[in-house]
Design a protein around this motif. Structure first.
Motif, PDB file in Angstrom:
ATOM      1  N   VAL A 134      38.474  37.055  30.746  1.00 47.81           N
ATOM      2  CA  VAL A 134      39.236  37.492  31.910  1.00 47.81           C
ATOM      3  C   VAL A 134      39.582  36.299  32.796  1.00 47.81           C
ATOM      4  O   VAL A 134      38.697  35.500  33.135  1.00 47.81           O
ATOM      5  CB  VAL A 134      38.449  38.527  32.740  1.00 47.81           C
ATOM      6  N   GLY A 136      42.503  35.241  36.259  1.00 51.19           N
ATOM      7  CA  GLY A 136      42.994  35.872  37.470  1.00 51.19           C
ATOM      8  C   GLY A 136      44.384  35.401  37.829  1.00 51.19           C
ATOM      9  O   GLY A 136      44.783  34.289  37.483  1.00 51.19           O
ATOM     10  N   GLU A 322      42.133  43.742  43.128  1.00 49.87           N
ATOM     11  CA  GLU A 322      40.834  44.163  42.609  1.00 49.87           C
ATOM     12  C   GLU A 322      40.868  45.529  41.935  1.00 49.87           C
ATOM     13  O   GLU A 322      39.822  46.131  41.711  1.00 49.87           O
ATOM     14  CB  GLU A 322      39.772  44.141  43.716  1.00 49.87           C
ATOM     15  N   VAL A 325      44.840  45.048  36.322  1.00 50.28           N
ATOM     16  CA  VAL A 325      44.735  43.940  35.373  1.00 50.28           C
ATOM     17  C   VAL A 325      45.959  43.935  34.467  1.00 50.28           C
ATOM     18  O   VAL A 325      46.573  44.976  34.216  1.00 50.28           O
ATOM     19  CB  VAL A 325      43.467  44.004  34.490  1.00 50.28           C
ATOM     20  N   LEU A 347      34.133  40.985  39.056  1.00 52.18           N
ATOM     21  CA  LEU A 347      34.952  41.687  38.076  1.00 52.18           C
ATOM     22  C   LEU A 347      34.310  42.989  37.600  1.00 52.18           C
ATOM     23  O   LEU A 347      34.970  43.806  36.946  1.00 52.18           O
ATOM     24  CB  LEU A 347      35.200  40.798  36.856  1.00 52.18           C
ATOM     25  N   TRP A 351      39.058  48.894  36.294  1.00 55.28           N
ATOM     26  CA  TRP A 351      40.377  48.347  36.578  1.00 55.28           C
ATOM     27  C   TRP A 351      41.402  49.215  35.855  1.00 55.28           C
ATOM     28  O   TRP A 351      41.053  49.930  34.916  1.00 55.28           O
ATOM     29  CB  TRP A 351      40.491  46.900  36.094  1.00 55.28           C
ATOM     30  N   SER A 368      43.082  39.520  35.860  1.00 55.82           N
ATOM     31  CA  SER A 368      42.792  40.345  37.033  1.00 55.82           C
ATOM     32  C   SER A 368      43.649  39.920  38.222  1.00 55.82           C
ATOM     33  O   SER A 368      43.876  38.736  38.453  1.00 55.82           O
ATOM     34  CB  SER A 368      41.307  40.235  37.395  1.00 55.82           C
TER      35      SER A 368
END
Length: 404
Positions: A134, A136, A322, A325, A347, A351, A368
């Motif tokens: 993951v 961001g 938040e 994704v 995380l 999501w 994310s």
């Protein structure tokens, strides 16, 4: 949003060494998103979730969903439902009607009881081995203006009408499968690749009325293109929101990867940090070399102005900090909830897959979203996490698939 030029097929925008920027810039990308990058592993990856293998996961009631986290996910899931009920699922896992019971219930389900909602309407599934990676992304904010004026000389272009998809004459009929490439017809009527970044910066589109805004800093604008959406703040304090409109069809070259190969990134004397900030520092301290470096990335992103909520992801619904994704739609149904458990505590939890990205390829690869502002830039710029992922599928789907 990841050069949505790096965002495979996303309308917005826009996404393996550190932050999203390092992924996009070092790995050779990016989606709110288009040219993509190969999967992280060298071996060929299965093309859909069904080929990767789908196994039944643990019960949701045992995952300890936090009320606030589940509530925010429910809001985003509710916003995704109109699209979920209409679109085909490229992963092959679900049908539009599979989502109807959950979407009907979500419409009036109390947000503070969201954990019960997800437990009531979903089963968890592990795609492949479930091992996740993951990064961001965020919504950049840079200085801009609706009109050209001193200090604001860098054009932000809308989508050109001559950017089309077609098959070049030299491609045999038998090889014309999938979507045709992007390009344009030249003065002789021959289909050719569209203008490169360097050609556009040198005026290939000037004077055609495509400018929707002007920005002050070409370096900041380059990174906004990587993200695929952003905000322009005018000297008068107005905010212009930009969303992904299209891309020139040229391949994305990760300039961080070039810098790494040239020995410019690292911890040694004279080297720059392997991050967005380090790359920007090099470009600013070496303007001629920096401009040439950016032009090695031939991909160019075109924008549209967003007048409502946003930024918009590939589902054409707003992505939320938040809660949203980006995922590979061949492995995760867009609109589906995803449960992440990684070595980054922020995380942990639910999501909703609402976006795509050219760098976001393969099973359990996610990007994310962290919103806008300096903290979002800091968090997204440093996000790199590994762990596990579970895709939430409507009850009954796993039985139909024969998942164990």
């Amino acid at each position: 949003m990841r050069d949505p030029g790096c965002r495979s097929g996303a309308p917005s925008r826009l996404r393996a060494l550190a932050a999203l920027f390092v992924i996009l810039l070092l790995a050779g990308c990016g989606r709110l998103i288009p040219p993509g990058q190969p999967p992280i592993t060298a071996a060929p990856a299965p093309e859909t979730a069904l080929l990767a293998g789908v196994a039944r996961g643990p019960a949701l009631t045992g995952l300890g969903l936090a009320p606030n986290d589940a509530g925010a996910a429910l809001v985003s899931f509710r916003e995704s439902c109109p699209r979920l009920l209409r679109r085909s699922d490229a992963s092959g896992l679900t049908r539009p009607e599979d989502w109807q019971p959950a979407c009907d219930a979500a419409a009036n389900w109390p947000d503070d009881q969201a954990a019960n909602f997800f437990a009531s309407y979903f089963d968890t599934a592990r795609v492949g081995d479930g091992s996740s990676f993951v990064t961001g992304y965020y919504e950049p904010e840079i200085a801009g203006s609706r009109t050209r004026r001193p200090g604001f000389e860098v054009p932000v272009y809308g989508l050109p009408r001559d950017l089309v998809r077609a098959w070049p004459d030299d491609v045999p009929e038998a090889d014309r499968t999938g979507r045709p490439p992007l390009g344009r017809y030249d003065e002789q009527g021959k289909f050719v690749p569209y203008y490169t970044r360097a050609e556009i910066e040198n005026g290939a589109l000037a004077g055609r009325g495509l400018e929707i805004a002007w920005v002050a800093d070409p370096v900041e604008f380059f990174f906004l293109q990587v993200q695929g959406s952003g905000r322009l703040t005018t000297p008068e304090g107005d905010v212009i929101r930009l969303g992904y409109a299209g891309q020139n069809g040229r391949a994305y070259t990760g300039i961080g990867g070039v810098m790494r190969d040239r020995g410019l990134l690292g911890d040694g004397p004279g080297q720059y940090a392997g991050s967005m900030q380090g790359i920007m520092e090099y470009i600013r301290e070496n303007p001629e070399e920096g401009r040439a470096l950016m032009q090695l990335n031939e991909s160019w992103v075109f924008f549209r102005e967003l007048t409502g909520d946003g930024p918009l992801g590939a589902l054409e619904v707003p992505v939320r900090r938040e809660s949203s994704v980006a995922a590979d739609p061949k492995f995760v149904p867009l609109g589906a909830p995803v449960y992440l458990s990684t070595d980054r505590q922020e995380l942990q939890g639910l999501w909703i897959a609402q976006d795509t990205g050219g760098a976001i390829k393969g099973a359990n690869r996610f990007d994310s979203f962290w919103g806008a502002g300096e903290d979002a830039r800091r968090i997204a710029g440093g996000m790199s996490a590994r762990g596990s992922a579970l895709v939430l599928l409507p009850k009954g789907v796993l039985d139909r698939l024969g998942a164990r």
